[in-house]
Motif scaffolding. Structure first.
Motif, PDB file in Angstrom:
ATOM      1  N   ASP A  65      -2.580  -5.817   2.917  1.00  0.00           N
ATOM      2  CA  ASP A  65      -2.491  -4.529   2.219  1.00  0.00           C
ATOM      3  C   ASP A  65      -2.185  -3.416   3.217  1.00  0.00           C
ATOM      4  O   ASP A  65      -1.324  -2.566   2.987  1.00  0.00           O
ATOM      5  CB  ASP A  65      -3.827  -4.272   1.518  1.00  0.00           C
ATOM      6  CG  ASP A  65      -3.770  -3.094   0.571  1.00  0.00           C
ATOM      7  OD1 ASP A  65      -2.969  -3.144  -0.382  1.00  0.00           O
ATOM      8  OD2 ASP A  65      -4.514  -2.124   0.796  1.00  0.00           O
ATOM      9  N   SER A  66      -2.889  -3.436   4.341  1.00  0.00           N
ATOM     10  CA  SER A  66      -2.706  -2.397   5.350  1.00  0.00           C
ATOM     11  C   SER A  66      -1.361  -2.563   6.073  1.00  0.00           C
ATOM     12  O   SER A  66      -0.600  -1.604   6.222  1.00  0.00           O
ATOM     13  CB  SER A  66      -3.873  -2.451   6.344  1.00  0.00           C
ATOM     14  OG  SER A  66      -3.638  -1.578   7.409  1.00  0.00           O
TER      15      SER A  66
ATOM     16  N   ARG B 265       0.424  -0.827   1.594  1.00  0.00           N
ATOM     17  CA  ARG B 265      -0.041  -0.698   0.206  1.00  0.00           C
ATOM     18  C   ARG B 265      -1.399  -0.028   0.206  1.00  0.00           C
ATOM     19  O   ARG B 265      -2.055   0.046   1.248  1.00  0.00           O
ATOM     20  CB  ARG B 265      -0.147  -2.078  -0.456  1.00  0.00           C
ATOM     21  CG  ARG B 265       1.118  -2.886  -0.413  1.00  0.00           C
ATOM     22  CD  ARG B 265       2.184  -2.186  -1.221  1.00  0.00           C
ATOM     23  NE  ARG B 265       3.494  -2.774  -0.992  1.00  0.00           N
ATOM     24  CZ  ARG B 265       4.246  -3.281  -1.956  1.00  0.00           C
ATOM     25  NH1 ARG B 265       3.782  -3.325  -3.189  1.00  0.00           N
ATOM     26  NH2 ARG B 265       5.445  -3.762  -1.704  1.00  0.00           N
ATOM     27  N   GLU B 266      -1.809   0.423  -0.947  1.00  0.00           N
ATOM     28  CA  GLU B 266      -3.137   1.046  -1.007  1.00  0.00           C
ATOM     29  C   GLU B 266      -3.888   0.566  -2.230  1.00  0.00           C
ATOM     30  O   GLU B 266      -4.258   1.342  -3.099  1.00  0.00           O
ATOM     31  CB  GLU B 266      -3.002   2.573  -0.990  1.00  0.00           C
ATOM     32  CG  GLU B 266      -2.579   3.051   0.388  1.00  0.00           C
ATOM     33  CD  GLU B 266      -2.494   4.560   0.476  1.00  0.00           C
ATOM     34  OE1 GLU B 266      -2.739   5.253  -0.532  1.00  0.00           O
ATOM     35  OE2 GLU B 266      -2.179   5.034   1.583  1.00  0.00           O
ATOM     36  N   HIS B 267      -4.109  -0.712  -2.285  1.00  0.00           N
ATOM     37  CA  HIS B 267      -4.892  -1.246  -3.398  1.00  0.00           C
ATOM     38  C   HIS B 267      -6.350  -0.837  -3.236  1.00  0.00           C
ATOM     39  O   HIS B 267      -6.836  -0.663  -2.117  1.00  0.00           O
ATOM     40  CB  HIS B 267      -4.819  -2.775  -3.401  1.00  0.00           C
ATOM     41  CG  HIS B 267      -3.486  -3.323  -3.805  1.00  0.00           C
ATOM     42  ND1 HIS B 267      -2.572  -3.809  -2.903  1.00  0.00           N
ATOM     43  CD2 HIS B 267      -2.929  -3.475  -5.024  1.00  0.00           C
ATOM     44  CE1 HIS B 267      -1.496  -4.244  -3.554  1.00  0.00           C
ATOM     45  NE2 HIS B 267      -1.690  -4.048  -4.841  1.00  0.00           N
ATOM     46  N   THR B 268      -7.058  -0.708  -4.343  1.00  0.00           N
ATOM     47  CA  THR B 268      -8.506  -0.479  -4.286  1.00  0.00           C
ATOM     48  C   THR B 268      -9.191  -1.795  -3.908  1.00  0.00           C
ATOM     49  O   THR B 268      -8.574  -2.871  -4.008  1.00  0.00           O
ATOM     50  CB  THR B 268      -9.050  -0.043  -5.658  1.00  0.00           C
ATOM     51  OG1 THR B 268      -8.793  -1.116  -6.585  1.00  0.00           O
ATOM     52  CG2 THR B 268      -8.369   1.236  -6.146  1.00  0.00           C
TER      53      THR B 268
END
Ligand code: DP6
Length: 320
Positions: free
Chosen positions: A114-115, A119-122
């Protein structure tokens, strides 16, 4: 384009065994676990458009067997049009031996991907994505006492209580170090299709989850131990009743179980759980740790002892 995350394995107290949708890896039941502290997987992901394909190394060695599964997990987090990735996994405990190495691996992988992919998923979204790769991995996104709810079409993972709010200890008796005989994914399907006890297991799970949730809220060690051992032995009964039978224990596993029951009869606060492998995990209060360690160390055939407290969920440890 590069990030490193660390995650610890978790040990289920109310077990997950069985899937409602194999293609999406949705569990047939909810589960409750504790996240460990000292054992961990550290995962680095680097996206690199110049790579001809994804590369995965585990403890410095190429791992072709896990590559496709890791690649699908990256696709889920970053999209199928992502760049190829160099993935490096370092694990400080035995892999695929019933110590939940896939849980810590996929939890760390989704956070690092993600990082690295910007991306910026919760956390909730990352838990759901990790669960798509390995059901138990979803729980390692969170620390302490964790519940995974089976919400039908998706999973919902929450922390019930932090590690510091109820700092129990886990003493793992390693009875064998080779890889497990039948992987969980395959074993669960064998059980669903063939075990006569599988239907009852699904029916009773909500009651076990409620009992464990209540015990955790009340910090009631005896009540938590009672439901956890029941859930563990019920899961193994389904496994034994499958065709072909799934027998993950060896004779030392059974000796360890007797040792824990004997300790408890003498007033030591401890209970056991066992997953899809021959290791026994003893959960105890901090004051009982030395008695439990001594008893398991003295059990003939125990090869190693690992001790852990409870810890936090998956997190980034460094970005380049
Ligand atoms: C016995 O999470 O490894 O440890 O979703 O197929 O990857 P997949 O299974 P996995 O199964 C864990 C099974 C267990 C019990 C538990 O951790 O709840």
């Amino acid at each position: 384009m590069r990030a490193t995350a660390r995650a610890q394995p978790n040990i289920a107290l109310v077990k997950y065994w069985g899937k409602s949708d194999v293609s999406r890896n949705l569990p047939a039941v909810g589960s409750i676990s504790i996240t460990l502290d000292e054992l961990y997987t550290s995962m680095s992901v680097e996206f690199d458009g110049a790579l001809p394909g994804d590369v995965l190394t585990v403890n410095g060695e190429d791992d072709e067997a896990m590559l496709a599964r890791a690649g699908r997990c990256l696709d889920a987090v970053c999209g199928e049009n992502r760049q190829r990735a160099r993935i490096d996994s370092q694990c400080n405990f035995p892999i695929a031996a019933g110590l939940a190495s896939s849980a810590s691996a996929f939890a760390a992988l989704v956070v690092a991907a993600d990082s690295a992919g910007g991306r910026e998923h919760t956390i909730a979204e990352l838990a759901s994505l990790a669960g798509g790769a390995s059901g138990s991995a979803a729980r390692s996104l969170y620390g302490g006492y964790v519940e995974l709810e089976n919400a039908g079409d998706d999973i919902v993972v929450t922390s019930l209580c932090s590690a510091t709010d109820w700092p129990l200890k886990v003493v793992v008796a390693v009875t064998e170090t080779g890889p497990k005989r039948v992987g969980s994914t395959e074993g669960m399907e064998i059980s669903r299709k063939t075990s006569p006890f599988y239907g009852r297991w699904i029916e009773q799970q909500d009651a076990d989850l409620a009992a464990a949730r209540d015990a955790i809220a009340a910090r009631d060690f005896a009540k938590l131990g009672e439901v956890a051992e029941h859930s563990c032995l019920k899961m193994h009964s389904i496994m034994w009743g499958s065709r072909p039978p799934l027998i993950y224990w060896n004779s030392v596993t059974l000796e360890c179980m007797h040792a824990i029951r004997e300790l408890r009869s003498r007033g030591v606060e401890v209970f056991f759980t066992i997953d899809a492998g021959p290791q026994l995990k003893a959960i105890c209060t901090p004051g009982s740790e030395s008695s439990v360690t001594d008893a398991l160390s003295a059990t003939t055939g125990v090869r190693d002892i690992m001790i852990s407290g409870l810890g936090d969920g998956a997190r980034l440890v460094g970005d380049d």
